[in-house]
Design an enzyme around this catalytic site. Sequence first.
Site, PDB file in Angstrom:
ATOM      1  CE  LYS A 292      -1.643   3.391   2.031  1.00  0.00           C
ATOM      2  NZ  LYS A 292      -1.944   4.703   1.474  1.00  0.00           N
TER       3      LYS A 292
ATOM      4  CB  CYS B 145      13.036   8.483   8.260  1.00  0.00           C
ATOM      5  SG  CYS B 145      14.323   7.407   7.540  1.00  0.00           S
TER       6      CYS B 145
END
Length: 498
Positions: A187, A295
């Site tokens: 997804k 990140c």
Amino acid sequence: MSTVQLLNIMENIALTSPITKNFINGSLSNGQSQTMDVFSPVDGSVLSRVVLSTKSDLDDAVHSAQRAFPSWSSLTLKERVQVFYRFRQLLEENIEELTDIVHMENGKIQSEARAEVLKGIELTEFACSLPQMINDEIQEVSKGVECRTTHVPVGVVASVTPFNFPAMVPLWTIPNAIALGNCMIVKPSEQTPISALKIAELLKEAGLPDGVLNIINGDKDIVEAICDHPLIEAVSFVGSTRVAKIVYRRATSQLKRCVALGGAKNHLIVLPDAHVDMTATNVAASMSGCAGQRCMAASALVAVGKADHIVERICEEARKIRVGENLGSVISKEARDRIEHYITEAEQQGARILVDGRNATVPGKEGGFYVGTTVIDYVRPDMKIAKEEVFGPVLSIMRTNEIDEAIQIENDSEYGNASSVFTQNGSMANYVMERVSAGMVGVNIGVPVPREPFSFGGWNESRFGVNDITGKSSIHFWTKLKKRTTKWNPEAWTNWMS
Ligand code: NAD
């Protein structure tokens, strides 16, 4: 490249179209779903419309994966990785197209988009090396009795991915999970769904059987449905800490295995003896690369002792980085507004803006979402900008005279993805590395990202679950161990464990 040019590319991609569809059982599918706009942050234009899948679409994807599982998992590991040798070649052949897609849907500059695809190639190479890496153990544990372990795929597994690396993060999970025998539902972020569809197309071309990889598009509703689906055995997630917690709690409450990587607030600790030029260039590159939407990006710098000369050089480097040239866009208008709000609030609370990236525009791309590099000095540890993930090209500098205070500031962060120390003194570097509370630490490096075969994963609120998401550590996540004990020798002794 313009939106029209990208749409032309997408028309040429057999499996993609201006509607970013699902990919179920080897074909595109509209599902029963509504769509939402996908914007290019480069210029604010509508790139595509992405399908918002329903539970019934997810059911179709899961059943297709479940049907594919018996034959895919019965192949040997060596047979399965052959697909990834061919896929690796196709990634190389399609690197320009993938680079354009990543650039247009995410907004990072072309060279960064290309580097992302190259990293995807490295991840694929790791999957190709799995047969060399996994040596199942065998031992005669008592006379005539043998124990042997085998790595068995988990079953139908899922991977939920964020917007900031639309090609690389799906490739953190797809090659390893599938090479290890699982069938998969991916997804992608609804903000950047096109790259994953291109990856699915290339894997089909590489010979991956239908149903082994399914792409299901959508937003939070479909992620919740993934966590709840009784036939999905494992969920990996990469995204913000807020959502990582939701997904980890929900998936594990359904007794699935789950690894959920969250956000970050990475601290760089700069000691007075740091090499000035090297520190300045590394810090500036780390805070601004991919517009700070990594990140692993440097977000907070703790300067120990006299540091004005280093801060000045960092500002000099930061000013050389210009939007639309060597600095891409942030993902959306909301992201730009959020980042600028953090800067303004810090200014109002008394921090000094040394380089100001607010109100940035790129001529000809006025609809795009840009923030210039921003360096803020005299940030206090109690300010919101010092504690929260900004996720933009913004560096907050805090000052201290004590190394232990600098370490304490890092330790107080809820996150724990990465941290780096800049110094020329080896024992001070070790002192800091041993004490910072982060999963990935470095010396004199702005982005201490481990490369394959070393695994990727933070600590604290930057990762929930036991395993890292890539490298050797991911083998444990994507497989379960079967322990076989055999005794073929009728004369073998009988003992307490017979
Ligand atoms: P996000 O958490 O908003 O979204 C990630 C995924 O979760 C998307 O697919 C999205 O559709 C889905 N989602 C969003 N809200 C949800 C909800 N309430 N319930 C269930 N699913 C939901 O993250 P993002 O904005 O796409 O990505 C940026 C974030 O990802 C940053 O915080 C960044 O630090 C983090 N990130 C972390 C790593 C890491 O390795 N730790 C790597 C890349 C990105």
